[in-house]
Structures are given as C-alpha cells and as structure tokens.
Scaffold this motif. Sequence first.
Motif, short mmCIF file in Angstrom:
data_model
loop_
_atom_site.label_atom_id
_atom_site.label_comp_id
_atom_site.label_asym_id
_atom_site.label_seq_id
_atom_site.Cartn_x
_atom_site.Cartn_y
_atom_site.Cartn_z
N MET A 153 46.18 41.09 62.73
CA MET A 153 44.95 40.54 63.39
C MET A 153 44.98 39.16 63.74
O MET A 153 44.27 38.26 63.31
N PRO A 154 45.84 38.47 64.76
CA PRO A 154 46.08 37.28 64.78
C PRO A 154 44.99 36.64 65.55
O PRO A 154 44.98 35.44 65.72
N GLN A 155 43.98 37.26 66.25
CA GLN A 155 42.94 36.75 67.30
C GLN A 155 41.64 36.71 66.49
O GLN A 155 40.76 36.49 67.01
N THR A 156 41.97 36.51 65.00
CA THR A 156 40.74 36.57 64.09
C THR A 156 39.91 35.05 64.63
O THR A 156 40.98 34.32 64.62
N THR A 157 38.80 34.88 64.79
CA THR A 157 38.29 33.71 64.99
C THR A 157 37.03 33.38 63.99
O THR A 157 36.40 34.47 63.69
N ILE A 158 36.79 32.06 63.83
CA ILE A 158 35.42 31.74 63.22
C ILE A 158 34.56 30.83 64.09
O ILE A 158 35.26 30.10 64.71
N LEU A 159 33.28 31.32 64.35
CA LEU A 159 32.41 30.35 65.18
C LEU A 159 31.24 29.76 64.11
O LEU A 159 30.53 30.55 63.23
N HIS A 160 30.95 28.65 64.20
CA HIS A 160 30.10 28.00 63.35
C HIS A 160 28.61 28.10 64.01
O HIS A 160 28.67 27.28 65.26
N LEU A 161 27.80 28.65 63.50
CA LEU A 161 26.58 28.96 64.21
C LEU A 161 25.58 27.85 63.86
O LEU A 161 25.61 27.30 62.96
N PRO A 162 24.42 27.71 64.49
CA PRO A 162 23.53 26.76 64.36
C PRO A 162 22.74 27.28 62.89
O PRO A 162 22.72 28.25 62.45
N SER A 163 22.42 26.06 62.19
CA SER A 163 21.71 26.29 60.83
C SER A 163 20.25 26.47 60.96
O SER A 163 19.59 25.78 61.95
N VAL A 164 19.82 27.36 60.50
CA VAL A 164 18.27 27.82 60.51
C VAL A 164 17.84 28.00 59.04
O VAL A 164 18.38 28.73 58.24
N GLY A 165 17.12 26.94 58.56
CA GLY A 165 16.17 27.35 57.25
C GLY A 165 17.26 27.21 56.06
O GLY A 165 17.21 27.55 54.99
N SER A 166 18.57 26.35 56.30
CA SER A 166 19.52 26.24 55.11
C SER A 166 20.09 24.91 55.70
O SER A 166 20.35 24.54 56.50
N ASP A 167 20.68 24.32 54.26
CA ASP A 167 21.61 23.34 54.62
C ASP A 167 23.05 23.46 54.74
O ASP A 167 23.69 22.69 55.35
N HIS A 168 23.39 24.83 55.10
CA HIS A 168 24.62 25.23 55.55
C HIS A 168 24.46 26.04 56.87
O HIS A 168 23.60 26.56 57.29
N PHE A 169 25.47 26.12 57.43
CA PHE A 169 25.76 26.67 58.82
C PHE A 169 26.31 28.05 58.75
O PHE A 169 27.40 28.07 58.05
N PRO A 170 25.78 29.10 59.18
CA PRO A 170 26.38 30.50 59.25
C PRO A 170 27.60 30.33 59.80
O PRO A 170 28.20 29.78 61.03
N LEU A 171 28.83 31.38 59.13
CA LEU A 171 29.88 31.50 60.08
C LEU A 171 30.10 33.05 60.48
O LEU A 171 29.67 33.91 59.80
N LEU A 172 30.50 33.06 61.65
CA LEU A 172 30.71 34.25 62.36
C LEU A 172 32.05 34.74 62.54
O LEU A 172 32.79 33.96 63.44
N ILE A 173 32.75 35.62 62.11
CA ILE A 173 34.04 36.05 62.08
C ILE A 173 34.12 37.31 62.82
O ILE A 173 33.34 38.08 62.87
N GLU A 174 35.29 37.11 63.90
CA GLU A 174 35.22 38.18 64.74
C GLU A 174 36.75 38.59 64.50
O GLU A 174 37.55 37.69 64.68
N ILE A 175 37.00 40.07 64.20
CA ILE A 175 38.15 40.27 64.01
C ILE A 175 39.01 41.14 65.12
O ILE A 175 38.12 42.11 65.41
N ILE A 176 39.77 41.20 65.73
CA ILE A 176 40.51 42.05 66.65
C ILE A 176 41.85 42.53 66.37
O ILE A 176 42.59 41.55 65.84
#
Length: 370
Positions: A153-176
Amino acid sequence: MDNAVYNPNGKIWLFWTNDCTCNILETDEQHITGEIEHVNHINTFFISFIYAKCKDYHRRPLWDRHLNFSNCDLPWCTIEDFNVITSSEEKLGGMPYNMNKSFDLVSVIEACGLTDIGYTGQQYTWWNQRSEEARVWKRLDRAMVNDKWLELMPQTTILHLPSVGSDHFPLLIEIIANVKNNVRYFKSLHCWVHHEGFMDLVKACWDRPVNGDPMWTLHQKIKRLTSTLSNWSKKEFEDIFAIVKEYEEKIKIVEEEVILNNTEESRTQLHYINAQYIKYLKLEESILKQKTQLQWFKKGDANTKYFHALMMGRRRRPFIHKICTGDDVWVQGDHNIASATCEYFQKIFSRHNNKINEDILQCIPTLITL
C-alpha cells in the motif's frame, strides 16, 4: 459506527463499521492493536492506535510492544499521539528542545524498520492553547508503517485536519491498495566486499557457463549473480541491528560474571564477545551510512540532524496523490489525474488562434554567438 472497543484506562476508543472485520490482538494503557480486514481491500493488515504516556520512562513498555509487533509478516501501521517529537524542526516556540528525549523513539523506529509516511496539511498537530508569547506547537501525532505495508500500500497518505474542540489536530489516513507488481531493484551493500568469502562467491557464480549470444549471456549472469548475492547476504549478515543488541546484552552478563568471579575463562569469553560486538557494530554503521547517505556526526546539533535523517532514511516510491486543475479544484484518483493531465496538455498544445507573447524572451540573455 457499528462496533467499538476501548483500552483499560478508557483513553483510547476505536470505532469501526461492519465493512471492517477487526480482531483486537492486544490492549493496554498506551495502545490498541487490531488485525483488520475491509470488504474493499485485498490485504489483511494490522494497526496500532497509540496514546503514549508523557514521561519517557512510562513509554518504554510501549516501545517493547512495538519491537514485538515488528516481527509480524503482515502490513503494520502504528498511528496517533506518541507524545514525543523526533527532531527539533518538529517544535515551534518555547524552550530549546533536548534531543535526548527523542532517542528512545528514534531507536525504536529504526529497530522496527518503520517509515514515517509524512503528511499533507499544516506542519504541527498539537499546541498548548496559550497566548502568542507562550504558545508552543509540536508534531506529536504521526503514522509509521513497515516495509510490508509500503510494498502493498505505497500510496497511503496522512492529512492533518483542522482542530475543533481539542489541542490536537485529527489525522485522516487514506489507504490505497497497490494492485500492480512493483519492480524490486537489487541493492548491494558496501560491507559485502570486505567479507572474506565475497570475491570467491562472485567468481564461482560468474564462471558458471551460460549458453546464448553475448548480450543474453551477460543478462543471465547478472540476474543469477544478484539472486545469489541477495540469498548470501541474508544468510551471512542476518538482522545486523538485532545481532548488535544481542551482543550488548551478552556483554552485560559476562561483565557481571567477571566482576564476581574474575576467572580466566570468563575474561576470555568477554574478550571474544567484545570482538564480535565490534565486528557487527562496524557492519551496522556501514549499513546505516549507506542507507541514510550521510556522514557520521559527532557532536552538537549535528546529532539532531543525524537521528532525524536516520528515521527518514527509508525512502518511499514517489507518487502523485492529487493535483489542482485551477480555481482551487483538486482532483484525486489515478484515472482522474491522468484524464486531467491529458486534457491540460491537449489544450496548451492545440491553441491555433492564440498568439504567443514573445516579449518575455527579451529577459533571457543571449549566450550563443552568431
């Protein structure tokens, strides 16, 4: 979400739909690790979801579990909040960062053969929510994968999403899933040539006859030699990093015996183990030099750069994940990207009515004489 599970202290929650089959392998205070299958995915893989402790000595049991999971033959991803950064570039604001805090994590990344798959979006994933003068930003959250994951799965990507109600930013992982057969290129190691049996092995393999025209013969001999050297390397060098750690443990045990008993046998054994340890340590250094393509740094901030380069030394095959076609319209997917690219070049190479403005060429100096 149709299913959920949480770890013993309730600080990690994992939710999934019925499109996934999730077999929880292990849970403790710092991670949930599960084996996952998805209806639209051809591969079975497992993921460790992490919420690491703040203190380095509290994180050590987590690193031990990582070393254990690294022996798995399945694609493996470890993701989320590690509560430690890997280089001074991953922090903004506050006091200067002490890289000694990162040594354990960087060592585990290399020992487990993990690769940080990077990210898109803003650089940091955590901030302390204070005023501008006291504000600190860090990249505490990341995703790392093993070689098997990169292979499938070499095309796996991580996107840093905007933070809402937390001091951390969510991570969105896309697996191809990678459905194509990747070409695995032969790589030689510099340390091979110093092995006493290397030249004899190469000569014996090369001298074996091959029938056919000269180019065919050359091709077949090179193909046979690469296969022979790959198998030989696995047998002779095994896992250098594991061997070095094994000899480090042996030295501690024998040193204690020398201190207690001080016999000639124990001293001889210690001398032998030390010699073997130095031998494999030099091999390890040689391999790391070649992998990272860096010179060894010895002091100061150079250590920070070296460890960060060491962690990022394993390279992924580059690919185009998405492109912008103009007016902030983003296109994703191999087919869509290919269509948009073809359409773009067809337009710019088939403009018969538009005249090209050549005034800008006057800015280029004439370097070729008449």
